[in-house]
Design a protein around this motif. Structure first.
Motif, PDB file in Angstrom:
ATOM      1  N   THR A 174       0.835  -1.199   0.000  1.00  0.00           N
ATOM      2  CA  THR A 174       0.000   0.000   0.000  1.00  0.00           C
ATOM      3  C   THR A 174       0.869   1.248   0.000  1.00  0.00           C
ATOM      4  N   LEU A 175       0.310   2.334  -0.523  1.00  0.00           N
ATOM      5  CA  LEU A 175       1.027   3.600  -0.502  1.00  0.00           C
ATOM      6  C   LEU A 175       1.241   4.056   0.941  1.00  0.00           C
ATOM      7  N   GLY A 176       0.223   3.925   1.780  1.00  0.00           N
ATOM      8  CA  GLY A 176       0.353   4.306   3.176  1.00  0.00           C
ATOM      9  C   GLY A 176       1.419   3.506   3.888  1.00  0.00           C
ATOM     10  N   GLY A 177       1.502   2.220   3.592  1.00  0.00           N
ATOM     11  CA  GLY A 177       2.519   1.380   4.212  1.00  0.00           C
ATOM     12  C   GLY A 177       3.916   1.757   3.772  1.00  0.00           C
ATOM     13  N   ASN A 178       4.078   2.074   2.483  1.00  0.00           N
ATOM     14  CA  ASN A 178       5.379   2.482   1.979  1.00  0.00           C
ATOM     15  C   ASN A 178       5.841   3.759   2.661  1.00  0.00           C
ATOM     16  N   VAL A 179       4.925   4.698   2.858  1.00  0.00           N
ATOM     17  CA  VAL A 179       5.261   5.962   3.510  1.00  0.00           C
ATOM     18  C   VAL A 179       5.566   5.738   4.997  1.00  0.00           C
ATOM     19  N   ALA A 180       4.700   4.993   5.674  1.00  0.00           N
ATOM     20  CA  ALA A 180       4.883   4.785   7.112  1.00  0.00           C
ATOM     21  C   ALA A 180       6.148   3.998   7.416  1.00  0.00           C
ATOM     22  N   ASN A 181       6.505   3.075   6.534  1.00  0.00           N
ATOM     23  CA  ASN A 181       7.702   2.274   6.741  1.00  0.00           C
ATOM     24  C   ASN A 181       8.958   3.140   6.744  1.00  0.00           C
ATOM     25  N   GLY A 182       8.959   4.170   5.907  1.00  0.00           N
ATOM     26  CA  GLY A 182      10.019   5.167   5.974  1.00  0.00           C
ATOM     27  C   GLY A 182      11.379   4.738   5.482  1.00  0.00           C
ATOM     28  N   SER A 183      11.440   3.759   4.582  1.00  0.00           N
ATOM     29  CA  SER A 183      12.747   3.369   4.056  1.00  0.00           C
ATOM     30  C   SER A 183      13.360   4.519   3.260  1.00  0.00           C
ATOM     31  N   PRO A 184      14.652   4.778   3.422  1.00  0.00           N
ATOM     32  CA  PRO A 184      15.278   5.864   2.659  1.00  0.00           C
ATOM     33  C   PRO A 184      15.311   5.606   1.162  1.00  0.00           C
ATOM     34  N   ILE A 185      15.056   4.357   0.749  1.00  0.00           N
ATOM     35  CA  ILE A 185      15.037   4.031  -0.675  1.00  0.00           C
ATOM     36  C   ILE A 185      13.626   3.666  -1.140  1.00  0.00           C
ATOM     37  N   GLY A 186      12.614   4.062  -0.374  1.00  0.00           N
ATOM     38  CA  GLY A 186      11.241   3.895  -0.820  1.00  0.00           C
ATOM     39  C   GLY A 186      10.941   4.866  -1.951  1.00  0.00           C
ATOM     40  N   ASP A 187      10.385   4.380  -3.053  1.00  0.00           N
ATOM     41  CA  ASP A 187      10.241   5.216  -4.243  1.00  0.00           C
ATOM     42  C   ASP A 187       9.082   6.196  -4.185  1.00  0.00           C
ATOM     43  N   SER A 188       8.063   5.906  -3.404  1.00  0.00           N
ATOM     44  CA  SER A 188       6.893   6.789  -3.442  1.00  0.00           C
ATOM     45  C   SER A 188       7.151   8.119  -2.746  1.00  0.00           C
ATOM     46  N   MET A 189       8.000   8.145  -1.723  1.00  0.00           N
ATOM     47  CA  MET A 189       8.166   9.355  -0.920  1.00  0.00           C
ATOM     48  C   MET A 189       8.808  10.516  -1.676  1.00  0.00           C
ATOM     49  N   PRO A 190       9.882  10.313  -2.475  1.00  0.00           N
ATOM     50  CA  PRO A 190      10.398  11.450  -3.245  1.00  0.00           C
ATOM     51  C   PRO A 190       9.336  12.058  -4.166  1.00  0.00           C
ATOM     52  N   LEU A 191       8.544  11.207  -4.799  1.00  0.00           N
ATOM     53  CA  LEU A 191       7.464  11.706  -5.651  1.00  0.00           C
ATOM     54  C   LEU A 191       6.462  12.514  -4.847  1.00  0.00           C
ATOM     55  N   LEU A 192       6.020  11.970  -3.723  1.00  0.00           N
ATOM     56  CA  LEU A 192       5.014  12.650  -2.912  1.00  0.00           C
ATOM     57  C   LEU A 192       5.557  13.949  -2.315  1.00  0.00           C
ATOM     58  N   ILE A 193       6.837  13.961  -1.952  1.00  0.00           N
ATOM     59  CA  ILE A 193       7.446  15.199  -1.446  1.00  0.00           C
ATOM     60  C   ILE A 193       7.423  16.266  -2.538  1.00  0.00           C
ATOM     61  N   ALA A 194       7.770  15.875  -3.760  1.00  0.00           N
ATOM     62  CA  ALA A 194       7.759  16.831  -4.860  1.00  0.00           C
ATOM     63  C   ALA A 194       6.356  17.349  -5.148  1.00  0.00           C
TER      64      ALA A 194
END
Length: 494
Positions: free
Chosen positions: A306-326
């Motif tokens: 899930t997108l929420g799980g990817n964000v909550a997990n907080g891996s520095p190499i998770g791909d969704s977070m750079p996109l969402l930050i932008a």
């Protein structure tokens, strides 16, 4: 293994699912038992193979289905990292369940046989199940399969023998076999009966709340429990890290969090929305996200995670977070306090406090990811660099959002992954670009800044110097694309 492993706590609620025209019920299944171990060791269903035990190779792929509006919704999933209890109330198929009782092969199996899609055969059950899920979504409904949809469906399966061509050929030829459509009615009836008689799990070691109120109360009462969504990363804690999870709260059944809600200025993606649906929702407003989403992971991971799980997990190499930050995303964090639900909004770039650490309080749940809709004039570029083009973890991920007016940059947001202990926003690089003419001179200045802004590590995916160089070159790529160069991407050349 530890010399004296901690005994598994058992759940009071039985595990029940549909398989082979009957409901299977198992009691005393530990909350952190994987589906693969349940199938192979407990039920002796050995058609499903264990390959990597990390969700990478697809040998363990099975198909699960849930009833949605009277029809079955099919998903291919990696059983090696899927908690067994996550399929409670669902239907299940393995590679041994497709042929008829008289030995007549399913069209998927017949196509693989006719196209010589198997050599050593170890990976074949996983490929067959990925194709079975594709068959149910397409051929069984009278639709064809093209090369792109075949490659996407098989993106989570690896093979060392065939070179993939005959397997893709088998996928595209499935419709040439006599159609074999499942009679879904008795399965839907059985799943509805399971839902109607589902035992309460609020006292169980594996809890599956079905509404937001229940989730928040479960979290308030059990702040030490592990929250799980798709478990595509947490599953590795079990299989690779040999960790034990004595108590789990599964949020994937929470109705309110399984929706994408559309508003005039933003969309809100529930924490239980799978990655595939989340990327499709984002790509509806920003089509450039679609190919990036396909590279995020293989199909089974995108269907489970899930997108929420990817964000909550907080891996520095998770791909969704750079996109969402932008994109300027915010998170809605919720908790149950003093008899009522409370919430707060946190900008994503402020959410992380350290390596896999965040502002999330022990009694809180990440409920929604709120993403602003694009404003007129927005340009977006999002890039992933990895050793393999598909089904691989990023060495560097960079997302750039620009607004250029009369040749000047009047707004910019840059998100980066793989270059720090957390996903980060490139604030210094943004400051160097803001208000500047978007030309070669300002680009070179920004390239110098972004190389100095972060102190990446060297690891098995890339060296620190390579990551710095890639950051600068991806920024150049963004400049080339945003200024009209049409042959930057290989797919554009093709």
């Amino acid at each position: 293994m530890p010399m004296n492993p901690t005994p598994h706590p058992v759940t009071e609620a039985p595990l029940r699912f549909w398989h082979r025209d009957a409901v299977v019920e198992r009691c005393h299944v530990p909350p952190d038992r994987t589906l693969l171990d349940l199938l192979r060791e407990d039920l002796r269903l050995t058609a499903t193979k264990e390959g990597c035990a990390a969700g990478d190779c697809g040998a363990c792929t099975v198909v699960v289905a849930e009833a949605v509006n009277g029809c079955l919704h099919y998903r291919a999933v990696n059983s090696c990292i899927k908690p067994a209890h996550a399929i409670d109330g669902l239907a299940l198929w393995t590679a041994a369940d497709l042929a008829q009782a008289d030995g007549t092969l399913h069209p998927v199996q017949q196509a693989m046989l006719a196209c010589h899609g198997s050599q050593c055969g170890f990976c074949t059950p996983g490929f067959v199940m990925s194709l079975f899920a594709l068959y149910q979504r397409t051929v069984a409904l009278g639709q064809g399969v093209d090369k792109h949809s075949a490659m996407e469906a098989l993106s989570g399966n690896l093979c060392r023998c065939t070179g993939y061509r005959p397997i893709v050929q088998a996928a595209c030829s499935m419709g040439e076999q006599p159609n074999r459509r499942l009679n879904e009615t008795p399965i839907v009836v059985a799943l509805q009966a399971l839902a109607d008689t589902a035992p309460a799990t609020h006292r169980s070691a594996y809890q599956r709340p079905t509404d937001l109120h229940g989730l928040l109360q479960a979290r308030a009462h059990h702040p030490q429990a592990q929250l799980l969504a798709g478990a595509t990363d947490a599953g590795l804690w079990l299989t690779q890290g040999l960790r034990r999870l004595p108590q789990i709260i599964d949020l994937t059944r929470v109705a309110e969090l399984r929706r994408v809600e559309h508003y005039p200025q933003h969309i809100a993606i529930g924490a239980a929305v799978n990655l595939q649906d989340a990327f499709e929702a984002l790509a509806a407003d920003r089509p450039v996200i679609a190919p990036f989403g396909e590279r995020f992971a293989g199909w089974p991971v995108r269907q489970s995670g899930t997108l929420g799980g990817n964000v909550a997990n907080g891996s520095p190499i998770g791909d969704s977070m750079p996109l969402l930050i932008a994109l300027g995303a915010q998170l809605v964090l919720m908790a149950w306090r003093k008899g009522r639900a409370v919430h707060r909004h946190v900008p994503l770039e402020q959410f992380y406090t350290g390596y896999r650490q965040s502002l999330l309080a022990p009694d809180e749940v990440l409920a929604w990811v709120v993403v602003p809709k694009p404003l007129p004039g927005e340009w977006l570029g999002v890039y992933k660099v990895s050793k393999r083009h598909e089904d691989d973890i990023s060495a560097v991920c960079l997302a750039v959002q620009l607004h250029v007016e009369n040749g000047h940059i009047n707004a910019v947001r840059i998100g980066a992954g793989g270059v720090a202990a957390t996903p980060v926003r490139a604030l210094k690089t943004e400051a160097a670009l803001l208000g500047q003419v978007w030309n070669e001179t300002s680009l070179q200045q920004a390239q110098t800044v972004i190389q100095q802004e972060f102190s990446p590590l060297s690891d098995l995916r890339a060296s620190a110097s390579y990551r710095r160089q890639i950051l600068a070159q991806l920024l150049r790529r963004a400049w080339l694309e945003s200024t009209g160069h049409l042959t930057v991407r290989l797919e554009a050349v093709a």
